[in-house]
Design an enzyme around this catalytic site. Structure first.
Site, PDB file in Angstrom:
ATOM      1  N   TRP A  74      24.531 -16.441 -35.184  1.00 30.45           N
ATOM      2  CA  TRP A  74      23.349 -15.731 -34.686  1.00 30.45           C
ATOM      3  C   TRP A  74      23.711 -14.261 -34.830  1.00 30.45           C
ATOM      4  O   TRP A  74      24.586 -13.759 -34.124  1.00 30.45           O
ATOM      5  CB  TRP A  74      23.123 -16.112 -33.227  1.00 30.45           C
ATOM      6  N   LYS A 501       7.939 -18.092 -19.736  1.00 31.90           N
ATOM      7  CA  LYS A 501       7.889 -19.332 -20.515  1.00 31.90           C
ATOM      8  C   LYS A 501       6.795 -19.251 -21.561  1.00 31.90           C
ATOM      9  O   LYS A 501       6.998 -19.602 -22.711  1.00 31.90           O
ATOM     10  CB  LYS A 501       7.657 -20.499 -19.544  1.00 31.90           C
TER      11      LYS A 501
HETATM   12  C1  F6R Z   1      14.477 -18.672 -20.602  1.00 33.01           C
HETATM   13  C2  F6R Z   1      15.915 -18.838 -20.738  1.00 33.01           C
HETATM   14  C3  F6R Z   1      16.788 -17.670 -20.494  1.00 33.01           C
HETATM   15  C4  F6R Z   1      18.002 -18.091 -19.642  1.00 33.01           C
HETATM   16  C5  F6R Z   1      18.971 -16.907 -19.496  1.00 33.01           C
HETATM   17  C6  F6R Z   1      20.131 -17.257 -18.590  1.00 33.01           C
HETATM   18  O1  F6R Z   1      13.789 -19.847 -20.874  1.00 33.01           O
HETATM   19  O2  F6R Z   1      16.387 -19.907 -21.054  1.00 33.01           O
HETATM   20  O3  F6R Z   1      16.092 -16.633 -19.899  1.00 33.01           O
HETATM   21  O4  F6R Z   1      17.538 -18.503 -18.396  1.00 33.01           O
HETATM   22  O5  F6R Z   1      19.455 -16.557 -20.758  1.00 33.01           O
HETATM   23  O6  F6R Z   1      20.852 -18.336 -19.081  1.00 33.01           O
HETATM   24  P1  F6R Z   1      21.829 -19.150 -18.153  1.00 33.01           P
HETATM   25  O7  F6R Z   1      21.026 -19.789 -17.087  1.00 33.01           O
HETATM   26  O8  F6R Z   1      22.467 -20.137 -19.077  1.00 33.01           O
HETATM   27  O9  F6R Z   1      22.818 -18.175 -17.581  1.00 33.01           O
END
Ligand code: F6R
Length: 625
Positions: A74, A501
């Site tokens: 990425w 979302k």
């Molecule tokens: C939105 C989404 C992101 C994650 C964010 C945090 O749908 O998936 O905003 O919520 O990148 O990720 P985590 O929860 O894995 O720390």
């Protein structure tokens, strides 16, 4: 985000690499490549774009080898071209080094300058290529491969998970990590490296989680872990609970829909064995270590990113009511740099689905550093405790916190987070019950919350069973380019999450406001081009919410309303009304309303024909800043 898979098995590793890269597609990537090094014939094949391109090239050349590494990239440093794709290769007098990397090398420019003066030539614009050259240089100085990697990594600033091959040692693979996950998979005749356990699922369920600043030396069926001082490190081997079925679509057209529908089961899983109705309390083994701290608690500091941050905001409304403690919620990306004041006696709470988000991990370390008050140390023998609400078992955040609650939501493959949000709000209710009942939360209210949680899976199912209602509304929503979500109290962060979302998966521009703030500015946008989605279930603020609905309606705004089942009076404002079960109390309303919004975003995205599970520009688990 980038994905690493590696394997040394003494025979042919190519199918393992291709399978592993396919399994990690959900993380988001824009190029991919593999390397299989042999003394007589080394193959490095890379392609920009989707994996099918790489798979076609591999089909043609069918490279073989006893060890191989693969990577999905990425792009960060340099565009997603074939030359910037990993593996990166550098040669030395005896052979060549191939290497894949997740993370960012912060001092790559100065390292590169030094290598250029030694006559090294670079092909890519990446920060990663310097590592391959540095190891090649160390090899030409006569260092053994493991020693070469170790000495190079001591010069490097930044984050990395690495898998490395040397053509002169075709049966050997080296891995290393700092600040980016790397798992060792152990089998009788093979050793695997993966940044994500889904990549090696089906090959082994025996996993070793490397710590930061560790290197693993792998040969078929054996491995040794050392630290950066070259001391051998022993690690427990964990058995993975992950099942192949959990990372397949199982008949659903998209992972996103599968994960929305998995929520009743996910809620049962997070609640299992954790609620005691008689006492109106939760039982959380992961909080045992911080129990002595609870009588001194003066507040809660929550840090998280994205959807997890919104779950934290919902939790702040609920936790303040349950515990009567101030709860501050910060974006981890802001918290880590803004010189935050972490008061004595606060509980740090870190929320993350993946447990690997770079900003959240950094904020966790900052919480610990700043919560390490010397007087508290003397009084209680430790600084402020920090707990984690994390989904991925064994992840970096889960391992660095003092205690916590695993979400047990199962793997989340769709980039857009859904079931993790639900589990994160529930985890905060469980923590709130534990703290609240040890303070002033009455037993009757505790029991009320326990009952509400027990009722939740069936209530979510009721909403899922009526998906067709929201699908019809989503067809109309998909025709708008601008949508505003409004909600009050704990439904304000649900509005924020609903907007996130919708924009993530359908690319419709969406914003959200606390409904009471509407007349302080956002109402200026109301008009025929803007759709307003109002969250209006029956609760203490219902009448005020109805006044806001009047205001939108009076200005010609079009509304979609999420209310309460049976509340026909909302039809006065819109034909597009759906409702949550009337018996749901304020404690679980945010979760139920959010399930409607998840379905709305999903169906709007399908209608608009977007890449629902891998929306453009997004990656799952943001392990770089
Ligand atoms: C939105 C989404 C992101 C994650 C964010 C945090 O749908 O998936 O905003 O919520 O990148 O990720 P985590 O929860 O894995 O720390």
């Amino acid at each position: 985000m980038c994905g690493i898979v590696g394997c040394v098995n003494g025979s042919s590793v190519l199918p393992v690499l291709v399978d592993g890269l396919k399994r990690m597609e959900y993380r988001g990537y824009d190029s991919a490549g593999v390397a299989l090094l042999r003394a007589d014939r080394s193959t490095v094949i890379k392609r920009a774009g989707k994996l099918v391109e790489l798979a076609a090239a591999l089909d043609e050349s069918k490279p073989t080898g006893a060890a191989g590494i693969g990577h999905s990239r990425w792009a960060t440093h340099g565009p997603p071209t074939e030359v910037n794709a990993h593996p990166h290769v550098a040669s030395w007098a005896g052979g060549s080094i191939a290497l894949v990397h997740n993370g960012i090398i912060e001092n790559y420019a100065e390292l590169k300058a030094g290598l250029l003066t030694q006559g090294r030539t670079f092909l890519s614009e990446t920060d990663t290529e310097v590592l391959a050259h540095l190891i090649a240089v160390a090899r030409s100085e006569g260092k053994d491969l493991l020693e070469a990697v170790r000495t190079v990594l001591t010069q490097v600033r930044g984050t990395f998970a690495l898998a490395i091959l040397d053509s002169t040692e075709p049966g050997r693979m080296i891995g290393a990590r700092r600040g980016s996950p790397l798992i060792v998979g152990v089998a009788n005749d093979a050793i695997y490296l993966a940044s994500d356990q889904t990549a090696i699922l089906g090959h082994t369920d025996q996993l070793v989680f490397l710590d930061d600043d560790e290197i693993v030396d792998c040969r078929s069926g054996t491995y040794t872990v050392i630290d950066f001082e070259a001391s051998v490190q022993r690690h427990e081997v964990h058995r993975s609970e992950l099942q192949l079925e959990e990372i397949q679509k199982s008949g659903f057209p998209h992972f996103l829909l599968k994960e929305i529908h998995a929520q009743p089961e996910a809620v049962r899983d997070i609640l299992r064995g954790r609620l005691i109705l008689e006492d109106g309390i939760s039982h959380l083994g992961g909080l045992d270590t911080i129990m002595p701290f609870l009588p001194w608690l003066d507040g809660i500091d929550t840090v998280a990113c994205g959807t997890s941050y919104y779950a934290g905001l919902v939790g702040s409304y609920l936790l303040e009511r349950m515990t009567e403690l101030p709860v501050h919620v910060a974006f981890a990306s802001e918290f880590r740099y803004r010189s935050p004041v972490v008061a004595k006696g606060t509980l740090g709470m870190v929320i993350s689905q993946s447990g690997e988000t770079a900003d959240t991990l950094a904020a966790l370390r900052e919480l610990k550093r700043r919560g390490n008050h010397p007087q508290e140390q003397r009084r209680r023998g430790g600084g402020n405790p920090v707990i984690g609400l994390v989904n991925v078992v064994g992840s970096s955040i889960a391992r660095e916190v003092d205690g916590g609650v695993y979400l047990h939501a199962g793997p989340e493959i769709s980039v857009a987070s859904t079931k993790a949000f639900t589990a994160q709000v529930i985890a905060q209710l469980l923590v709130g019950l534990q703290i609240g009942r040890n303070r002033r939360l009455p037993i009757t209210e505790g029991q009320h919350i326990v009952r509400a949680l027990h009722a939740l899976p069936d209530q979510i199912q009721r909403i899922l069973d009526r998906s067709a209602d929201i699908e019809a509304i989503a067809d109309r929503v998909a025709g708008y380019d601008h949508v505003m979500f409004l909600g009050r109290d704990a439904l304000y962060p649900v509005a924020l999450e609903g907007a996130l979302k919708l924009k993530e998966v359908s690319y419709i521009q969406a914003e959200a406001h606390a409904a009471g703030e509407m007349k302080h500015g956002p109402i200026a946008l109301t008009g025929p081009d803007l759709l307003t989605i109002y969250l209006c279930p029956k609760n203490d603020l219902y009448e005020k919410a109805r006044s806001n609905l009047q205001e939108v309606k009076a200005r010609g705004g079009t509304l979609v309303i999420v209310g309460t089942e049976g509340d026909t009076s909302l039809r006065e404002f819109s034909d597009d009304v759906v409702g949550i079960p009337a018996e749901a109390p304020i404690w679980t309303q945010p979760i139920l309303v959010n399930v409607w919004l998840q379905l709305l975003a999903y169906y709007a995205a399908v209608k608009r024909g977007t890449d629902v599970d891998q929306p453009r520009n997004l990656a799952k688990s943001v392990t770089v800043e």
